[in-house]
Design an enzyme around this catalytic site. Structure first.
Site, PDB file in Angstrom:
ATOM      1  N   GLU A   1      57.381 -19.544   8.893  1.00  0.00           N
ATOM      2  CA  GLU A   1      56.547 -18.557   8.355  1.00  0.00           C
ATOM      3  C   GLU A   1      56.915 -17.523   7.661  1.00  0.00           C
ATOM      4  O   GLU A   1      56.395 -16.469   7.208  1.00  0.00           O
ATOM      5  CB  GLU A   1      55.414 -18.044   9.456  1.00  0.00           C
ATOM      6  CG  GLU A   1      54.851 -19.007  10.633  1.00  0.00           C
ATOM      7  CD  GLU A   1      54.103 -19.824   9.751  1.00  0.00           C
ATOM      8  OE1 GLU A   1      53.656 -19.801   8.873  1.00  0.00           O
ATOM      9  OE2 GLU A   1      53.840 -21.045  10.521  1.00  0.00           O
TER      10      GLU A   1
ATOM     11  N   HIS B   1      42.226 -21.376  13.156  1.00  0.00           N
ATOM     12  CA  HIS B   1      42.867 -20.405  12.730  1.00  0.00           C
ATOM     13  C   HIS B   1      42.333 -18.899  12.908  1.00  0.00           C
ATOM     14  O   HIS B   1      41.804 -18.289  11.991  1.00  0.00           O
ATOM     15  CB  HIS B   1      42.822 -20.531  11.099  1.00  0.00           C
ATOM     16  CG  HIS B   1      44.142 -20.389  10.191  1.00  0.00           C
ATOM     17  ND1 HIS B   1      45.301 -21.318  10.843  1.00  0.00           N
ATOM     18  CD2 HIS B   1      44.969 -19.645   9.519  1.00  0.00           C
ATOM     19  CE1 HIS B   1      46.328 -21.295   9.892  1.00  0.00           C
ATOM     20  NE2 HIS B   1      46.176 -19.968   9.118  1.00  0.00           N
TER      21      HIS B   1
ATOM     22  N   ARG C   1      52.549 -19.244  14.665  1.00  0.00           N
ATOM     23  CA  ARG C   1      53.530 -18.824  15.805  1.00  0.00           C
ATOM     24  C   ARG C   1      52.868 -18.752  17.020  1.00  0.00           C
ATOM     25  O   ARG C   1      53.462 -19.330  18.072  1.00  0.00           O
ATOM     26  CB  ARG C   1      54.057 -17.343  15.357  1.00  0.00           C
ATOM     27  CG  ARG C   1      55.286 -17.465  14.488  1.00  0.00           C
ATOM     28  CD  ARG C   1      55.672 -16.284  13.727  1.00  0.00           C
ATOM     29  NE  ARG C   1      54.572 -15.636  12.834  1.00  0.00           N
ATOM     30  CZ  ARG C   1      54.384 -14.597  12.304  1.00  0.00           C
ATOM     31  NH1 ARG C   1      55.390 -13.570  12.612  1.00  0.00           N
ATOM     32  NH2 ARG C   1      53.476 -14.109  11.528  1.00  0.00           N
ATOM     33  N   VAL C   2      51.433 -18.102  17.127  1.00  0.00           N
ATOM     34  CA  VAL C   2      50.824 -18.107  18.365  1.00  0.00           C
ATOM     35  C   VAL C   2      50.459 -19.590  18.768  1.00  0.00           C
ATOM     36  O   VAL C   2      50.612 -20.012  19.826  1.00  0.00           O
ATOM     37  CB  VAL C   2      49.657 -17.186  18.374  1.00  0.00           C
ATOM     38  CG1 VAL C   2      48.694 -17.358  19.576  1.00  0.00           C
ATOM     39  CG2 VAL C   2      50.022 -15.662  18.049  1.00  0.00           C
TER      40      VAL C   2
ATOM     41  N   ARG D   1      51.996 -22.279  18.352  1.00  0.00           N
ATOM     42  CA  ARG D   1      53.396 -23.088  18.746  1.00  0.00           C
ATOM     43  C   ARG D   1      53.655 -22.599  20.044  1.00  0.00           C
ATOM     44  O   ARG D   1      54.282 -23.135  20.880  1.00  0.00           O
ATOM     45  CB  ARG D   1      54.417 -22.960  17.845  1.00  0.00           C
ATOM     46  CG  ARG D   1      54.145 -23.854  16.319  1.00  0.00           C
ATOM     47  CD  ARG D   1      55.408 -23.914  15.687  1.00  0.00           C
ATOM     48  NE  ARG D   1      55.408 -22.743  14.878  1.00  0.00           N
ATOM     49  CZ  ARG D   1      54.908 -22.552  13.682  1.00  0.00           C
ATOM     50  NH1 ARG D   1      54.049 -23.093  13.195  1.00  0.00           N
ATOM     51  NH2 ARG D   1      55.272 -21.433  13.121  1.00  0.00           N
TER      52      ARG D   1
HETATM   53  N1  LIG Z   1      45.581 -27.772   6.839  1.00  0.00           N
HETATM   54  C1  LIG Z   1      46.072 -26.878   7.782  1.00  0.00           C
HETATM   55  N2  LIG Z   1      45.171 -27.319   8.885  1.00  0.00           N
HETATM   56  C2  LIG Z   1      45.504 -26.871   9.947  1.00  0.00           C
HETATM   57  N3  LIG Z   1      46.341 -25.864  10.408  1.00  0.00           N
HETATM   58  C3  LIG Z   1      47.243 -25.680   9.160  1.00  0.00           C
HETATM   59  C4  LIG Z   1      47.236 -26.182   7.895  1.00  0.00           C
HETATM   60  N4  LIG Z   1      47.882 -25.724   7.026  1.00  0.00           N
HETATM   61  C5  LIG Z   1      48.712 -24.892   7.713  1.00  0.00           C
HETATM   62  N5  LIG Z   1      48.444 -24.720   9.331  1.00  0.00           N
HETATM   63  C6  LIG Z   1      49.078 -24.020  10.280  1.00  0.00           C
HETATM   64  O1  LIG Z   1      48.778 -22.546   9.888  1.00  0.00           O
HETATM   65  C7  LIG Z   1      50.062 -22.176   9.937  1.00  0.00           C
HETATM   66  C8  LIG Z   1      50.357 -20.692   9.219  1.00  0.00           C
HETATM   67  O2  LIG Z   1      49.102 -19.908   9.590  1.00  0.00           O
HETATM   68  P1  LIG Z   1      49.599 -18.168   9.790  1.00  0.00           P
HETATM   69  O3  LIG Z   1      48.425 -17.535  10.284  1.00  0.00           O
HETATM   70  O4  LIG Z   1      50.353 -17.791   8.418  1.00  0.00           O
HETATM   71  O5  LIG Z   1      50.639 -18.372  10.774  1.00  0.00           O
HETATM   72  P2  LIG Z   1      52.093 -17.120  11.066  1.00  0.00           P
HETATM   73  O6  LIG Z   1      51.605 -15.933  10.535  1.00  0.00           O
HETATM   74  O7  LIG Z   1      52.530 -17.399  12.268  1.00  0.00           O
HETATM   75  O8  LIG Z   1      52.578 -17.131   9.824  1.00  0.00           O
HETATM   76  C9  LIG Z   1      51.070 -23.270   9.931  1.00  0.00           C
HETATM   77  O9  LIG Z   1      52.206 -22.947  10.608  1.00  0.00           O
HETATM   78  C10 LIG Z   1      50.139 -24.353  10.602  1.00  0.00           C
HETATM   79  O10 LIG Z   1      50.430 -24.440  11.906  1.00  0.00           O
HETATM   80 MG   LIG Z   2      51.628 -16.055   7.975  1.00  0.00          MG
END
Ligand SMILES: Nc1ncnc2c1ncn2[C@@H]1O[C@H](COP(=O)(O)OP(=O)(O)O)[C@@H](O)[C@H]1O
Ligand SMILES: [Mg+2]
Length: 396
Positions: free
Chosen positions: A84, A221, A229-230, A232
């Protein structure tokens, strides 16, 4: 996000957002998986389950599973964060965890440390409270606590999104994917929690559940940031809470990191075209790889432990020295005061022990540290950072 790409999706529906964009709302779990599809998953499922079984067996044999748990969590925190865009080094992470100041990239290092702490607290909480939305909000609160946002999104630590979010672009008009608006997201989360707590497993293996749950969480989301991260962390939490893993020793980010584009594309393909088979088989392959890699890491750590013990035998082993070795697998970077405190001995006694360990080649003084000086068990760090998937155990 193109309306035409999703309007015929079998996995969800489109709704209009306040600003007139289309957002995707996933159907509640579980999807109707055709018997033929489940049959196709038998082989990857059997392979993943075998690798997980072997890892569980190893965990059971270990005198102290923490020898493996802490290093794997450090590895997970580093790789999940780097996926990320939050980067630090293992040295810096462990130095900061040991209480030193981060030499560079202090904010990122703090965020990675937050990940490790959030993960281990969430796992510990499973002994008291079942895995729930509350567990995830607490993990999110800890992950982003004290973190100054640098990517424009003011993420409220521990709180679900207030505003419409989107993925894969800097403006919503160009977003690759638009997850549900807040109201629908909250409803989806309630459904997800019911799925986590359901009694009737409908014949689904918990490893397949894990794939469904991770997809669902990412597609909802629910937070403005921190969803990857959450989500995973949620994989390991689910595996522990469902009893698949006896100890928390399976983490997917180290293998997902190398296949990040495919990981995202496969989740996207579920939303767009209902390609569950592609996503689930990919996920199971990642589980198998991560489990084999953790077995290799365990083998290597056990070899380092053996080596340290035999070196100390020559140095006239004492209970204190062996106590420090155990401690080093949990915190491979330590200062003399920390060792003194842990062993309940005086500073000079701890200093003498550290000198023994330096002479025996177990510890090295870290350059650039003073007041206090920090010492590192370099062999342990090398195992953690050198997790080399190409050399992971072959599957049997
Ligand atoms: N098209 C998609 N559909 C579902 N999940 C997605 C898609 N694209 C990305 N993601 C997920 O979104 C995550 C990134 O979201 P984000 O909130 O920015 O996470 P972090 O802050 O932990 O960076 C990616 O690691 C992935 O798991
Ligand atoms: Mg992010």
């Amino acid at each position: 996000m193109k309306k035409a790409d999703f309007e015929d999706s079998p996995s969800g529906t489109l709704v209009l957002t306040e600003r007139g964009q289309y957002a995707f709302v996933p159907n509640p779990l579980p999807p109707a998986l055709a018997p033929g599809l489940l049959a196709d998953l038998n082989t990857p499922l059997a392979e993943a389950a075998a690798a997980v079984g072997e890892l569980n067996g190893l965990g059971r044999l270990m005198r102290n599973p923490y020898l493996l748990i802490r290093p794997l969590q450090a590895q997970e925190a580093l790789t999940s964060s780097s996926m990320e865009g939050t980067y630090t080094t293992l040295d810096d992470l462990l130095l900061v965890e040991a209480g030193a100041d981060a030499p560079v990239r202090a904010a990122d290092t703090q965020e990675v440390l937050n990940y490790r702490l959030a993960l281990s607290e969430a796992i510990a909480s499973l002994a008291e409270i079942p895995l729930s939305l509350r567990t995830l909000r607490q993990a999110h609160a800890q992950l982003l606590s004290g973190v100054a946002r640098h990517r424009g999104t003011a993420a409220r630590a521990g709180e679900f999104k207030q505003h419409q979010n989107f993925i894969g672009a800097y403006e919503i008009e160009k977003a690759r994917f638009i997850p549900p608006p807040r109201a629908q997201a909250l409803a989806c989360l309630d459904d997800l929690e019911c799925f986590l707590h359901r009694e009737d497993r409908q014949g689904l293996h918990p490893l397949i559940d894990a794939a469904l749950i991770h997809y669902q969480f990412e597609t909802i989301h629910p937070f403005s940031d921190g969803n990857g991260r959450v989500g995973r962390m949620l994989i390991t939490l689910h595996l522990v809470s469902s009893g698949v893993m006896r100890h928390p020793i399976l983490y997917l980010s180290p293998v997902l990191e190398g296949r990040k584009d495919e990981y995202i594309d496969r989740m996207y393909a579920v939303s767009k075209a209902g390609d569950w088979a592609g996503w689930i088989s990919f996920f199971l392959e990642m589980v198998a790889q991560a489990a084999r890699s953790a077995c290799t890491t365990a083998d290597r750590l056990l070899a380092v432990e053996q080596d340290y013990r035999s070196r100390l035998q020559q140095a006239g082993r004492s209970a204190n020295l062996l106590g420090i070795v155990d401690l080093l697998f949990q915190t491979p970077i330590l200062s003399i005061p920390q060792i003194a405190e842990h062993l309940g001995v005086t500073y000079p006694a701890a200093q003498k022990n550290v000198r023994h360990l330096v002479d025996a080649g177990v510890l090295q003084e870290m350059s650039g540290t003073s007041n206090p000086r920090y010492f590192v068990a370099r062999d342990i760090l090398n195992v953690i950072s050198g997790i080399d998937h190409a050399h992971a155990r072959p599957s049997h």
